[in-house]
Design a protein around this motif. Structure first.
Motif, PDB file in Angstrom:
ATOM      1  N   UNK A   7      26.233   7.136  53.095  1.00 50.19           N
ATOM      2  CA  UNK A   7      26.161   6.549  54.429  1.00 50.19           C
ATOM      3  C   UNK A   7      26.817   7.463  55.469  1.00 50.19           C
ATOM      4  N   UNK A   8      27.943   8.082  55.108  1.00 49.76           N
ATOM      5  CA  UNK A   8      28.677   8.947  56.023  1.00 49.76           C
ATOM      6  C   UNK A   8      28.085  10.352  56.127  1.00 49.76           C
ATOM      7  N   UNK A   9      27.099  10.660  55.272  1.00 50.63           N
ATOM      8  CA  UNK A   9      26.489  11.982  55.304  1.00 50.63           C
ATOM      9  C   UNK A   9      27.266  13.051  54.561  1.00 50.63           C
ATOM     10  N   UNK A  10      28.243  12.659  53.776  1.00 53.16           N
ATOM     11  CA  UNK A  10      29.019  13.620  52.990  1.00 53.16           C
ATOM     12  C   UNK A  10      28.169  14.224  51.880  1.00 53.16           C
ATOM     13  N   UNK A  11      27.290  13.411  51.310  1.00 56.89           N
ATOM     14  CA  UNK A  11      26.367  13.845  50.266  1.00 56.89           C
ATOM     15  C   UNK A  11      24.968  13.506  50.770  1.00 56.89           C
ATOM     16  N   UNK A  12      24.032  14.430  50.593  1.00 54.66           N
ATOM     17  CA  UNK A  12      22.688  14.270  51.127  1.00 54.66           C
ATOM     18  C   UNK A  12      21.874  13.277  50.295  1.00 54.66           C
ATOM     19  N   UNK A  13      21.412  12.224  50.951  1.00 48.68           N
ATOM     20  CA  UNK A  13      20.663  11.172  50.252  1.00 48.68           C
ATOM     21  C   UNK A  13      19.375  11.717  49.645  1.00 48.68           C
ATOM     22  N   UNK A  14      18.663  12.585  50.368  1.00 50.47           N
ATOM     23  CA  UNK A  14      17.410  13.140  49.850  1.00 50.47           C
ATOM     24  C   UNK A  14      17.654  13.928  48.569  1.00 50.47           C
ATOM     25  N   UNK A  15      18.757  14.675  48.524  1.00 54.75           N
ATOM     26  CA  UNK A  15      19.083  15.431  47.309  1.00 54.75           C
ATOM     27  C   UNK A  15      19.389  14.487  46.151  1.00 54.75           C
ATOM     28  N   UNK A  16      20.144  13.423  46.427  1.00 51.22           N
ATOM     29  CA  UNK A  16      20.476  12.453  45.385  1.00 51.22           C
ATOM     30  C   UNK A  16      19.203  11.846  44.802  1.00 51.22           C
ATOM     31  N   UNK A  17      18.286  11.463  45.666  1.00 49.65           N
ATOM     32  CA  UNK A  17      17.035  10.867  45.194  1.00 49.65           C
ATOM     33  C   UNK A  17      16.252  11.865  44.346  1.00 49.65           C
ATOM     34  N   UNK A  18      16.201  13.116  44.786  1.00 48.26           N
ATOM     35  CA  UNK A  18      15.480  14.139  44.023  1.00 48.26           C
ATOM     36  C   UNK A  18      16.100  14.341  42.642  1.00 48.26           C
ATOM     37  N   UNK A  19      17.432  14.431  42.595  1.00 47.42           N
ATOM     38  CA  UNK A  19      18.118  14.628  41.311  1.00 47.42           C
ATOM     39  C   UNK A  19      17.881  13.427  40.398  1.00 47.42           C
ATOM     40  N   UNK A  20      17.988  12.220  40.944  1.00 45.20           N
ATOM     41  CA  UNK A  20      17.782  11.029  40.124  1.00 45.20           C
ATOM     42  C   UNK A  20      16.334  10.918  39.663  1.00 45.20           C
ATOM     43  N   UNK A  21      15.398  11.284  40.506  1.00 45.77           N
ATOM     44  CA  UNK A  21      13.980  11.225  40.134  1.00 45.77           C
ATOM     45  C   UNK A  21      13.689  12.174  38.976  1.00 45.77           C
ATOM     46  N   UNK A  22      14.354  13.346  38.977  1.00 39.54           N
ATOM     47  CA  UNK A  22      14.058  14.385  37.997  1.00 39.54           C
ATOM     48  C   UNK A  22      15.008  14.378  36.802  1.00 39.54           C
ATOM     49  N   UNK A  23      15.900  13.395  36.707  1.00 39.39           N
ATOM     50  CA  UNK A  23      16.875  13.421  35.615  1.00 39.39           C
ATOM     51  C   UNK A  23      16.160  13.268  34.268  1.00 39.39           C
ATOM     52  N   UNK A  24      16.643  13.980  33.264  1.00 38.47           N
ATOM     53  CA  UNK A  24      15.980  13.924  31.958  1.00 38.47           C
ATOM     54  C   UNK A  24      16.404  12.705  31.148  1.00 38.47           C
ATOM     55  N   UNK A  25      15.663  12.433  30.110  1.00 41.31           N
ATOM     56  CA  UNK A  25      16.042  11.399  29.150  1.00 41.31           C
ATOM     57  C   UNK A  25      15.958   9.984  29.702  1.00 41.31           C
ATOM     58  N   UNK A  26      16.786   9.126  29.138  1.00 41.15           N
ATOM     59  CA  UNK A  26      16.799   7.707  29.528  1.00 41.15           C
ATOM     60  C   UNK A  26      18.175   7.341  30.072  1.00 41.15           C
TER      61      UNK A  26
END
Length: 199
Positions: free
Chosen positions: A137-156
Motif C-alpha cells: 500500500x505504501x509503495x515500499x514493494x512493487x505490487x506488480x512485481x509481487x503478482x508476477x512472482x506469485x503467478x510464476x512461483x513453482x510447485x504447490x
C-alpha cells in the motif's frame, strides 16, 4: 456450497484432483480484527498436514512478542507436523513512528527478497506474509512485481497475505479474498489491547 462442493465446474481442462491441489494466493484485508489470526489458524492446519511453513512478519517490531510465534515454533520443533520458520522483517510500528520509515522500508524490501528466494527454492508449502499489505500500500514493494512472482512461483506453494488496504490489483489476482469488517471493538470504548486477545 454444501460439503465444500463448487456450484460450477470450469471448463479449464484440469482434472478434479489437479484443480483441488492448485496452489492458492489468499488475502485477508479490511479494517476489522482477525486478519493475522485467520492466517495463523490456516498455518495450524498446514502444520497438521506436515507442510513446511514460512512466516514473514512485515512491519511489526522484532521485540514484539506474538503468541502465535511461540505456539507455532514450538509445534514446528516437535517433529510431529511440519517445520516452522519465523522471520521478523520490521523494525517497529512504522505507521505510528514515521521517523523510522527508512529502516522499515529497507527491512520490508529485504524481507520480500527473502520470500522470493524461498519461493524459487520451494522452501515452504505455506507462506504467511503477515502485514505485507502495508508495504504494498505504501509503495515500499512493487505490487506488480509481487503478482508476477506469485503467478510464476513453482510447485504447490500457498501464500496468504494479511493487512489493511491491500491493493486492488492484488485482490483481483488472488484466489481468495476476505475483508474483515469491524462492527464493534472494545477499543471503541477506550479499552486497550489485552494479553491473549491481541497478542
Amino acid at each position: 456450497m454444501p460439503q465444500g462442493k463448487p456450484e460450477a465446474v470450469p471448463d479449464d481442462g484440469l482434472t478434479t484432483r489437479q484443480r483441488r491441489n492448485r496452489a492458492l494466493v489468499l488475502v485477508h484485508t479490511g479494517p476489522g480484527k482477525g486478519k493475522s489470526t485467520a492466517a495463523f489458524g490456516l498455518a495450524l492446519r498446514a502444520w497438521t498436514q506436515g507442510w513446511p511453513i514460512g512466516v514473514f512478519q512485515f512491519v511489526k517490531s522484532a521485540k514484539w512478542k506474538v503468541g502465535e510465534e511461540k505456539a507455532l515454533t514450538t509445534l514446528g520443533a516437535s517433529g510431529e507436523g511440519g517445520s516452522v520458520a519465523w522471520h521478523k522483517m520490521g523494525a517497529g510500528w512504522s505507521w505510528v513512528q514515521r521517523d523510522s520509515q527508512l529502516s522499515n522500508e529497507e527491512a520490508a524490501r529485504e524481507g520480500w527478497e527473502q520470500v522470493k528466494r524461498d519461493l524459487a527454492a520451494e522452501t515452504h508449502r505455506l507462506y504467511v506474509l503477515d502485514e505485507f499489505a502495508y508495504p504494498l500500500h505504501w509503495g515500499w514493494v512493487d505490487t506488480a512485481e509481487v503478482i508476477e512472482v506469485l503467478r510464476d512461483r513453482p510447485g504447490t506453494q500457498h501464500v496468504v497475505i494479511t493487512g489493511r488496504n491491500a491493493p486492488q490489483e492484488l485482490m483481483d489476482f488472488a484466489d481468495l479474498v476476505t475483508e474483515m469488517t469491524k462492527v464493534k471493538h472494545p477499543m471503541d470504548a477506550g479499552q486497550k489491547g489485552q494479553r491473549g486477545i491481541e497478542w
